[in-house]
Design an enzyme around this catalytic site. Structure first.
Site, short mmCIF file in Angstrom:
data_model
loop_
_atom_site.label_atom_id
_atom_site.label_comp_id
_atom_site.label_asym_id
_atom_site.label_seq_id
_atom_site.Cartn_x
_atom_site.Cartn_y
_atom_site.Cartn_z
N ASP A 7 32.00 -30.49 -8.72
CA ASP A 7 30.90 -30.94 -7.87
C ASP A 7 31.26 -32.33 -7.34
OD1 ASP A 7 28.38 -31.20 -6.60
OD2 ASP A 7 27.65 -32.35 -8.32
N GLU A 66 32.04 -27.02 -5.09
CA GLU A 66 30.84 -26.95 -4.26
C GLU A 66 31.13 -27.55 -2.90
OE1 GLU A 66 26.42 -27.12 -5.50
OE2 GLU A 66 27.01 -29.19 -5.04
N ASP A 139 25.16 -33.94 -11.90
CA ASP A 139 26.49 -33.65 -11.34
C ASP A 139 27.26 -32.72 -12.29
OD1 ASP A 139 26.34 -35.49 -9.07
OD2 ASP A 139 26.44 -37.07 -10.59
#
Length: 158
Positions: A7, A66, A139
């Site tokens: 992420d 992501e 996160d």
């Protein structure tokens, strides 16, 4: 099979390594690469060095990241895109390829709803991986969610 979920953010890089064994998923490790406030090129370097440490300390079979999301501040979007581009290049150099998922795809894969909250996603991550304690910051749970999403896609392909 070990799946690295990433992420990328403008201040931190969340990562998670999830083991997929048939239909069972197990968290191997999750963490955060903290980006210290400094000039942009040094922040890029910190992020890449953090990614290198993850790759050097774990066997990784698949990588999923992501995709960037829409932000109201154009400077934030630009910075995230540059971080993501640098990470993508480094992943290709170290691993050869990766898969990308939008935040909506991740939310839908974990909760069934594309408009789920981060808290709903975090709840499902903990449930799927059997985690009892709270995971902070988000996160890290986002990185776990990306790895789980990729694991689900791999299972569907079999």
């Amino acid at each position: 099979m070990n799946i690295l979920g990433i992420d990328p953010g403008s201040r931190n890089l969340g990562y998670a390594i999830v083991e997929l064994n048939n239909s069972h998923m197990k968290l191997i490790e999750a963490g955060l690469v903290k980006i210290k406030p400094s000039e942009f090129q040094y922040q890029l370097s910190q992020m890449i060095e953090g990614l290198d440490m993850v790759f050097s300390s774990h066997s990784v079979d698949e990588v999923a990241m992501e995709d960037i999301f829409y932000a109201y501040n154009p400077q934030t979007v630009l910075k995230l895109a540059q971080f993501r581009g640098a990470l993508a290049l480094r992943i290709i150099q170290l691993h050869g390829n990766f898969s990308a998922y939008t935040p909506l795809q991740v939310k839908k894969a974990l909760t069934g709803k594309a408009k789920a909250s981060k808290e709903q996603v975090a709840f499902m991550v903990k449930k799927i991986l059997g985690i009892k304690k709270e995971v902070k910051p988000l996160d890290i749970t986002d990185a776990m969610a990306v790895a789980i999403t990729h694991a689900q896609r791999l299972r569907l392909k079999r």
